[in-house]
Design a protein around this motif. Structure first.
Motif, PDB file in Angstrom:
ATOM      1  N   LEU A 114     -32.286   7.450  -0.927  1.00  0.00           N
ATOM      2  CA  LEU A 114     -32.200   6.013  -1.634  1.00  0.00           C
ATOM      3  C   LEU A 114     -33.550   5.257  -1.396  1.00  0.00           C
ATOM      4  O   LEU A 114     -33.776   4.561  -2.731  1.00  0.00           O
ATOM      5  CB  LEU A 114     -30.927   5.145  -1.186  1.00  0.00           C
ATOM      6  N   GLU A 115     -33.838   5.354  -0.243  1.00  0.00           N
ATOM      7  CA  GLU A 115     -35.557   4.673   0.066  1.00  0.00           C
ATOM      8  C   GLU A 115     -36.484   5.423  -0.914  1.00  0.00           C
ATOM      9  O   GLU A 115     -37.304   4.836  -1.649  1.00  0.00           O
ATOM     10  CB  GLU A 115     -35.911   4.781   1.465  1.00  0.00           C
ATOM     11  N   LEU A 120     -39.606   5.549  -6.095  1.00  0.00           N
ATOM     12  CA  LEU A 120     -39.771   6.183  -7.464  1.00  0.00           C
ATOM     13  C   LEU A 120     -39.597   5.075  -8.439  1.00  0.00           C
ATOM     14  O   LEU A 120     -40.330   5.042  -9.559  1.00  0.00           O
ATOM     15  CB  LEU A 120     -38.863   7.417  -7.472  1.00  0.00           C
ATOM     16  N   MET A 121     -38.590   4.663  -8.493  1.00  0.00           N
ATOM     17  CA  MET A 121     -38.206   3.584  -9.521  1.00  0.00           C
ATOM     18  C   MET A 121     -39.274   2.724  -9.538  1.00  0.00           C
ATOM     19  O   MET A 121     -39.739   1.946 -10.823  1.00  0.00           O
ATOM     20  CB  MET A 121     -36.931   2.970  -9.494  1.00  0.00           C
ATOM     21  N   LYS A 122     -39.694   1.993  -8.329  1.00  0.00           N
ATOM     22  CA  LYS A 122     -40.704   0.939  -8.390  1.00  0.00           C
ATOM     23  C   LYS A 122     -42.029   1.498  -9.061  1.00  0.00           C
ATOM     24  O   LYS A 122     -42.694   0.821  -9.691  1.00  0.00           O
ATOM     25  CB  LYS A 122     -40.989   0.725  -6.943  1.00  0.00           C
ATOM     26  N   GLN A 123     -42.258   2.743  -8.822  1.00  0.00           N
ATOM     27  CA  GLN A 123     -43.760   3.183  -9.343  1.00  0.00           C
ATOM     28  C   GLN A 123     -43.536   3.184 -10.920  1.00  0.00           C
ATOM     29  O   GLN A 123     -44.518   3.221 -11.522  1.00  0.00           O
ATOM     30  CB  GLN A 123     -43.917   4.672  -8.805  1.00  0.00           C
ATOM     31  N   ILE A 133     -47.912   8.990 -10.469  1.00  0.00           N
ATOM     32  CA  ILE A 133     -46.697   8.567  -9.884  1.00  0.00           C
ATOM     33  C   ILE A 133     -46.572   9.930  -8.893  1.00  0.00           C
ATOM     34  O   ILE A 133     -47.011  11.104  -9.178  1.00  0.00           O
ATOM     35  CB  ILE A 133     -45.697   8.795 -10.814  1.00  0.00           C
ATOM     36  N   ASP A 134     -45.930   9.674  -7.705  1.00  0.00           N
ATOM     37  CA  ASP A 134     -45.859  10.532  -6.688  1.00  0.00           C
ATOM     38  C   ASP A 134     -45.157  12.041  -7.138  1.00  0.00           C
ATOM     39  O   ASP A 134     -43.988  11.779  -7.428  1.00  0.00           O
ATOM     40  CB  ASP A 134     -45.046   9.873  -5.301  1.00  0.00           C
ATOM     41  N   GLU A 135     -45.979  13.003  -6.875  1.00  0.00           N
ATOM     42  CA  GLU A 135     -45.451  14.252  -7.771  1.00  0.00           C
ATOM     43  C   GLU A 135     -43.949  14.684  -6.821  1.00  0.00           C
ATOM     44  O   GLU A 135     -43.157  15.135  -7.294  1.00  0.00           O
ATOM     45  CB  GLU A 135     -46.239  15.412  -7.611  1.00  0.00           C
ATOM     46  N   PHE A 141     -36.235  14.179  -7.679  1.00  0.00           N
ATOM     47  CA  PHE A 141     -35.181  13.678  -8.402  1.00  0.00           C
ATOM     48  C   PHE A 141     -35.151  14.164  -9.871  1.00  0.00           C
ATOM     49  O   PHE A 141     -33.967  13.986 -10.799  1.00  0.00           O
ATOM     50  CB  PHE A 141     -35.464  12.208  -8.488  1.00  0.00           C
ATOM     51  N   GLY A 142     -35.978  15.002 -10.304  1.00  0.00           N
ATOM     52  CA  GLY A 142     -35.851  15.685 -11.465  1.00  0.00           C
ATOM     53  C   GLY A 142     -36.011  14.915 -12.742  1.00  0.00           C
ATOM     54  O   GLY A 142     -36.176  13.719 -12.836  1.00  0.00           O
ATOM     55  N   GLU A 143     -35.588  15.574 -13.750  1.00  0.00           N
ATOM     56  CA  GLU A 143     -35.530  14.851 -15.074  1.00  0.00           C
ATOM     57  C   GLU A 143     -34.420  13.784 -15.206  1.00  0.00           C
ATOM     58  O   GLU A 143     -34.412  12.893 -16.062  1.00  0.00           O
ATOM     59  CB  GLU A 143     -35.222  15.899 -16.207  1.00  0.00           C
ATOM     60  N   LYS A 144     -33.305  13.966 -14.639  1.00  0.00           N
ATOM     61  CA  LYS A 144     -32.286  12.977 -14.939  1.00  0.00           C
ATOM     62  C   LYS A 144     -32.375  11.548 -13.917  1.00  0.00           C
ATOM     63  O   LYS A 144     -31.792  10.558 -14.481  1.00  0.00           O
ATOM     64  CB  LYS A 144     -30.795  13.791 -14.552  1.00  0.00           C
TER      65      LYS A 144
END
Length: 309
Positions: A114-115, A120-123, A133-135, A141-144
């Protein structure tokens, strides 16, 4: 002015699970004592149902050799056949620990994911170019871009272990590790993410409160938070129990509440199936003693029962 020698009492409680005031606190270490056919399993199954009805039972571990013949008793309770353990299995106690640790690991993995998901959402929301963005996060988390899930939405699971029909088996042996498990039952499964332990409620059913070999040990008895006593004709056994609950009542008081609990009172109860339930740390305002769980009684001759709504 405080003196540095004053004893500082830590905040919080030894009982971390929220329960209704009419019930008992959790986690519990409960011993249920009664002869064959007295109603031990009926009481415990109902106790487990009461936990479940309050949202305080997510996983049930059974240590018993008789599950298949008693399977119907556990209908509706969260027991998985993978969590049924033979009390003669030398790894029984370690299996209990592994189940608790497995729940802990699942919880910590969820919060760790979750962290990373939130990062990822923040970036993404920062509108930075995709190549910045961090690869590793994108790949994880993939495409979805699905948010991590936990079957209790991140809540600590409430776990209970019921040891039944195990008198004389290896789990009660000196080398099983059970005594250490009992001492540490509230501290098992420490979660790094939540900085607290999951803990576990332990319930023991036995026909003999004190047994010379492979029975309920003094360690278990002395750590009990609750004790349920069915009718017995053994004065020696009653006296032994009275001695061990002497920390908060006299022998005379114990014998008085025992007599009250075993007496038919016109409500339809049958003395041969009545139980004296002793709660060593009740919710504020509750008695230490109950008759059949739903009536509080008090150690006074002629005392009146208080029906619990």
């Amino acid at each position: 002015m405080k003196n540095y020698l004053d004893i500082q009492v830590p905040k919080g409680s030894a009982f971390k699970i929220q329960t209704d005031k009419s019930f008992v606190k959790l986690h519990q270490l409960l011993c249920v004592v009664g002869r064959r056919g007295s109603g031990k399993t009926v009481l415990i199954v109902n106790f487990l149902r009461m936990m479940k009805d309050q949202g305080c039972l997510d996983k049930l571990i059974l240590i018993t050799p008789t599950y298949q013949s008693n399977k119907a008793n556990f209908k509706g309770l969260p027991v998985d056949e993978d969590n049924i353990i033979d009390p003669n299995d030398p790894t029984a106690v370690q299996q209990i620990r592994d189940i608790v640790d497995g729940e802990r690991d699942m919880l910590d993995a969820y919060y760790d994911q979750l962290e990373r998901y939130n990062e990822l959402m923040k970036q993404i929301k920062s509108r930075r170019p995709i190549e910045e963005i961090d690869e590793d996060l994108l790949e994880e988390f993939g495409e979805k871009m699905e948010k991590p899930k936990h079957y209790l939405d991140g809540r600590k699971p409430v776990i209970c272990c019921f040891v039944d029909d195990a008198l004389g088996t290896k789990i009660y042996g000196n080398k099983s590790g059970l005594s250490n498990l009992v001492i540490l039952h509230r501290h098992l499964g420490v979660s790094k993410a939540l900085e607290s332990a999951l803990g576990i409620t332990m319930i023991f059913a036995t026909q003999s409160y004190k047994s010379n070999v492979y029975g309920i040990s003094p360690t278990i008895r002395n750590n009990c938070t609750s004790l349920a006593v069915f009718q017995t004709k053994s004065d020696k056994e009653l006296q032994g129990i009275a001695e061990e609950v002497a920390g908060f009542c006299t022998k005379e008081e114990f014998m008085d509440v025992y007599e009250q609990a075993m007496t038919a009172c016109g409500c339809g109860c049958k003395p041969e199936h009545n139980v004296l339930f002793i709660d060593t740390s009740p919710h504020e305002g509750n008695s230490h003693f109950r008759k059949n769980m739903n009536c509080m009684i008090y150690p006074r001759v002629g005392s009146q029962e208080k029906k619990i709504d």
